[in-house]
Design an enzyme around this catalytic site. Structure first.
Site, short mmCIF file in Angstrom:
data_model
loop_
_atom_site.label_atom_id
_atom_site.label_comp_id
_atom_site.label_asym_id
_atom_site.label_seq_id
_atom_site.Cartn_x
_atom_site.Cartn_y
_atom_site.Cartn_z
N HIS A 15 21.43 6.34 43.89
CA HIS A 15 21.22 7.05 45.13
C HIS A 15 20.04 8.02 45.02
O HIS A 15 19.94 8.79 44.07
CB HIS A 15 22.48 7.83 45.54
CG HIS A 15 22.36 8.43 46.90
ND1 HIS A 15 22.56 7.69 48.05
CD2 HIS A 15 22.03 9.68 47.32
CE1 HIS A 15 22.36 8.46 49.09
NE2 HIS A 15 22.03 9.68 48.69
N ASP B 277 25.49 3.43 43.48
CA ASP B 277 25.50 4.40 44.58
C ASP B 277 26.81 4.28 45.34
O ASP B 277 27.22 3.17 45.71
CB ASP B 277 24.31 4.11 45.51
CG ASP B 277 24.21 5.05 46.70
OD1 ASP B 277 24.96 6.06 46.74
OD2 ASP B 277 23.37 4.80 47.58
N SER C 262 19.65 8.27 53.28
CA SER C 262 20.90 8.99 53.02
C SER C 262 21.46 9.59 54.31
O SER C 262 21.71 8.85 55.27
CB SER C 262 20.67 10.04 51.94
OG SER C 262 21.88 10.54 51.45
#
Length: 428
Positions: free
Chosen positions: A398, A368, A211
Site C-alpha cells: 500500500h 495491501d 487510497s
C-alpha cells in the site's frame, strides 16, 4: 631522576571506572538493539518488493505515529493533526518550469493546485485529470513534495491539465465534508467557462486518486454520473489502491495483510472511524464485523454486493473463510447511518449506478489490506458492462506509488506509477 609509579589503589580506581563505563555502554547497546529490533524488524513475505527497505520505512512511520500518540496523551494536540504536520511539513510553493505552469487558486471556496503544460500550441484543447490525494482523509496535501511531484509528472507525461484538490481533513472535518469539497471543486472545474479558461477538452476529463483519495474519486464519479443536470461527463476514472467499503474488515486481503506495512488492518479501521466520526471505542466491533451481522436486515442485501466468494479469484481467496456474525450490534447502523452510505463505500453502489460509470482503471497490490476492495469493484464494474483495466502488482504494498524518489525509492513504486501514467496517456 627516579621514576614514579601510581599507587596500587589508583590502579584499582581506574580499573573500576573502566568497568562501569563498559557496563553502561553494554546496557546502551542492548537498549538500542532492542529498540531497533522492535521498530525495524518485522517478518515480511518473500514476494514483497525490497523487504529490508520496507522495514525501515515502516519503522519510521510507526515511530512517528507513536510519538504523535504520546503527544496527544500529554495534551499537546490531536495525534492526527500532529502526524499531518510531520508528514506534510515539506509543502512546496507553486514552482513553474519552462514547459509547466503551476498555480495555487480557489475553485468555489476549495483550494486547488493547477498544473498546465505548455507544449501544445496556444488555443489547442488539452486533456485533463482531477487528482485527489490519499492519506486516510487526515494526512498529506496537494502541496506536499510527494503529490506535487506526482502531478507534475502526470501533467508532463500525459500532456494534461492536472487539478490537484486540497480538501479539508479529519479531525477538523468529517464525512461528508471532504467528499463535498472534492465534489464542489470538480463541478466548478467542469463548468464550460472554466474549461475554456484552461483550454481543456470537455470530452477528455478524468478523475483519479489513491487510497482515501481513490475513495473520494470513486464517490465523486458516482455523484456526477447520477446528476441529471451535469452536462459535461467524465471520460475516465483511475483508482489507485482505493478504500471502497466499510462493511467487511475480514476479506482475504484484510486477513492476509493484517500487520503489513504501510497500512495495517487496525490502522485502516481507525482511519475509517475517524473519517465517519464514529467512536474509536467501536474498533473491536468493526474488527469482527459486528456492525454487519445477520440480525441487521439492512446489511444482508448490501453484503451481497461485496460477496468475495463470488467476486474474488481463487488465487486471492486461498483458504480464508468469511467472518459473518449471526448476532452482532445492529444498533451501530442506526446510530451511524454513514456506515451504509454508498458515498462513503462506493463498492456498495447499485448495479444501475455502476452501469452509468465511465471506463475505469484500478491498481491493486498483493501486500495491501485494500487489495480486495479494488478487485471486487473491478469485478462488479465488469459485470455491469463497464470497460475495466485492472493492474495488479504481486510485489506491491500500500502506498508504493508514492515512494519513487530518494531516499524512499522502490522499484515497484516506479513501475506502478509508470503503468498508471501509461494507461492515462493511452486512454484519456
Amino acid at each position: 631522576m627516579k621514576a614514579t609509579t601510581l599507587p596500587k589503589f589508583g590502579l584499582f580506581l581506574c580499573s573500576g571506572h573502566e568497568e562501569v563505563k563498559m557496563k553502561v555502554a553494554s546496557a546502551l547497546i542492548t537498549a538500542v538493539a532492542a529498540f531497533t529490533a522492535y521498530y525495524v524488524y518485522r517478518p515480511m513475505p518473500s514476494t514483497v518488493s525490497e523487504p529490508w527497505k520496507l522495514m525501515l520505512l515502516d519503522a519510521t512511520f510507526r515511530c512517528a505515529q507513536d510519538l504523535c500518540n504520546l503527544a496527544d496523551y500529554f495534551g499537546l494536540g490531536h495525534h492526527l493533526k500532529i502526524l499531518h504536520y510531520m508528514s506534510s511539513f515539506e509543502k512546496n510553493d507553486p514552482v513553474s518550469s519552462g514547459n509547466l505552469k503551476v498555480t495555487d487558486t480557489i475553485f468555489d471556496g476549495v483550494e486547488v493546485r493547477v498544473f498546465e503544460p505548455s507544449s501544445e500550441p496556444h488555443g489547442t484543447l488539452k486533456r485533463s485529470i482531477v487528482y485527489i490525494h490519499g492519506g486516510g482523509w487526515a494526512l498529506a496535501s496537494a502541496r506536499s513534495s510527494t503529490y506535487d511531484g506526482l502531478c507534475r509528472k502526470v501533467s508532463e507525461e500525459v500532456n494534461a491539465v492536472v487539478v490537484s484538490i486540497e480538501y479539508r481533513l479529519v479531525p477538523d472535518v468529517h464525512f461528508p465534508t471532504p467528499l463535498n469539497d472534492v465534489l464542489t471543486a470538480t463541478k466548478y472545474f467542469l463548468h464550460p467557462d472554466v474549461l475554456q479558461k484552461y483550454s481543456v477538452d470537455p470530452d477528455r476529463i478524468a478523475v483519479s486518486g489513491d487510497s482515501a483519495g481513490g475513495n473520494l474519486a470513486a464517490a465523486v464519479c458516482q455523484q456526477l454520473t447520477e446528476n441529471p443536470n451535469q452536462t459535461i461527463k467524465l471520460k475516465l476514472q483511475a483508482l489507485v489502491y482505493p478504500a471502497l467499503q466499510i462493511l467487511d474488515f475480514n476479506t482475504p486481503s484484510y486477513q492476509q495483510n493484517t500487520d503489513m506495512p504501510v497500512l495495517s488492518r487496525l490502522g485502516m479501521i481507525k482511519y475509517w472511524l475517524d473519517y465517519l466520526n464514529v467512536s474509536l471505542a467501536l474498533t473491536h466491533s468493526m474488527l469482527v464485523n459486528n456492525h454487519t451481522s445477520l440480525d441487521s436486515g439492512e446489511t444482508v442485501a448490501l453484503r451481497e454486493r461485496l460477496n468475495w466468494n463470488t467476486l474474488l479469484p481463487v488465487s486471492f481467496k486461498k483458504n480464508y473463510k468469511p467472518v459473518v456474525q449471526s448476532i452482532g450490534n445492529p444498533s451501530l447502523v442506526q446510530k451511524f447511518p454513514a456506515l451504509l452510505d454508498a458515498r462513503a463505500s462506493p463498492l456498495i453502489a447499485t448495479k444501475e449506478t455502476l452501469q452509468l460509470l465511465p471506463k475505469t482503471y484500478i491498481l491493486t497490490c498483493e501486500h495491501d489490506v485494500l487489495r480486495d476492495d479494488g478487485t471486487m469493484f473491478a469485478k462488479r464494474l465488469q459485470e455491469a458492462g463497464i470497460d475495466v483495466t485492472h493492474d495488479h502488482y504481486d510485489d506491491g504494498f500500500h502506498g508504493c506509488m508514492s515512494f519513487t524518489t530518494w531516499p524512499t525509492y522502490f522499484l515497484v513504486g516506479a513501475r506502478a506509477r509508470d503503468g498508471y501514467v501509461k494507461w492515462l496517456k493511452e486512454n484519456l
